[in-house]
Design an enzyme around this catalytic site. Structure first.
Site, PDB file in Angstrom:
ATOM      1  N   TYR A 122     -29.239  28.053   9.473  1.00 52.78           N
ATOM      2  CA  TYR A 122     -28.820  26.830   9.460  1.00 52.78           C
ATOM      3  C   TYR A 122     -28.998  25.961  10.631  1.00 52.78           C
ATOM      4  CZ  TYR A 122     -26.130  29.024   5.515  1.00 52.78           C
ATOM      5  OH  TYR A 122     -25.725  29.917   4.654  1.00 52.78           O
ATOM      6  N   HIS A 182     -29.981  37.812   4.921  1.00 48.58           N
ATOM      7  CA  HIS A 182     -29.792  36.292   4.224  1.00 48.58           C
ATOM      8  C   HIS A 182     -30.280  36.408   2.864  1.00 48.58           C
ATOM      9  CE1 HIS A 182     -29.147  31.678   5.090  1.00 48.58           C
ATOM     10  NE2 HIS A 182     -28.924  32.165   3.989  1.00 48.58           N
TER      11      HIS A 182
END
Length: 281
Positions: free
Chosen positions: A54, A112
């Site tokens: 991010y 992730h």
């Protein structure tokens, strides 16, 4: 369920606690992150979900440090991105995240996605276990794993790999309930987080949601977050709009009944995000 509040927590397999709702910062611009996370903390959130991918770990951590809230009362998550899979790359990724954030420890670090193959996945897990044993990470887990990936990791842990899967995170909402994955997690004492619980707004005008918003005088977002909470999930609603931060979690003064919950059993499999659970590498 009716007694839950924004400050309620669940106990993880690691022994630590996780707040029942988290604030997501996926696709939140780096320049906007600190202010909106501070707004979330002012609203009552104590749990924020970031990731290396991010590119906003730093401003998220800045908000933690500037909030005036004791660090022990806040829960911070980050994730090892897919380009950093494997023991060595993941160790370096963690070092980078600690340098970027300036935090002494992370509450939760997730893998992730299950890309890179078995050796890379298990190497990343080994790096997380080492960091956990060193006290740098309190809890560890996975994101976007299919049941076959979960079984692979569970076998590795049981054969001496170490650690415990405290948390699993997936896109989950009424149009993607992932019942097989949720059932696996329930049986293995894994807390399930739901990202994109608002379905990125694309289902806002569904007839079933329209009916429930009228019935409870709530927004579609509030109905969806409430659904997630009643499923025993940890929803991670995301918004970069300050005026929506509070309303999105104004969900503790009503409860969907059994009929309402059945109405939201769509049987659909319709992701709005990526879907790495289907990976078989």
């Amino acid at each position: 369920m009716a007694n839950l509040t924004l400050q309620s927590t669940y106990i993880l397999a690691s022994g630590f606690r996780i707040p029942v709702v988290g604030f997501g910062v996926y696709q939140t611009a780096r320049a906007a992150t600190e202010a909106v996370v501070l707004k979330a903390f002012e609203t009552g959130y104590r749990h924020v979900d970031s990731a290396r991918a991010y590119r906003n770990e730093g401003p998220t951590a800045d908000a933690i440090k500037k909030s005036g809230i004791p660090r022990s009362d806040l829960f911070f998550t980050t994730k090892i991105r897919t380009s950093e899979m494997g023991y060595g790359p993941s160790k370096r990724a963690l070092e980078s995240s600690f340098k970027e954030t300036g935090l002494d420890y992370f509450d939760l670090v997730l893998i992730h996605a299950p890309y890179g193959g078995r050796e890379a996945r298990l190497g990343t897990w080994r790096a997380l276990v080492e960091a956990q044993k060193a006290g740098k990470i309190r809890s560890i887990g996975v994101s976007n794993y299919g049941v076959h990936h979960l079984e692979e990791l569970d076998e590795y842990i049981k054969s001496g790999g170490g650690g415990e899967i405290s948390v699993g995170q997936w896109e989950i909402h009424p149009w993607l309930a992932r019942e097989d994955i949720v059932d696996w997690c329930r049986k293995h004492n894994v807390v399930v987080e739901a990202y994109s619980p608002l379905v990125q707004g694309v289902r806002a005008n569904e007839p079933v949601l329209t009916a429930l918003t009228k019935k409870y005088n709530k927004s579609f977002a509030q109905v969806l977050v409430r659904w997630s909470l009643q499923k025993g999930l940890v929803p991670l609603p995301k918004t970069a709009t300050h005026s929506r931060v509070g309303p999105n979690i104004d969900i503790f003064d009503f409860e969907l009944n059994e009929e309402d919950m059945k109405m939201l059993e769509t049987g659909e499999y319709a992701p709005v995000c990526w879907d790495p659970v289907k990976s078989f590498d």
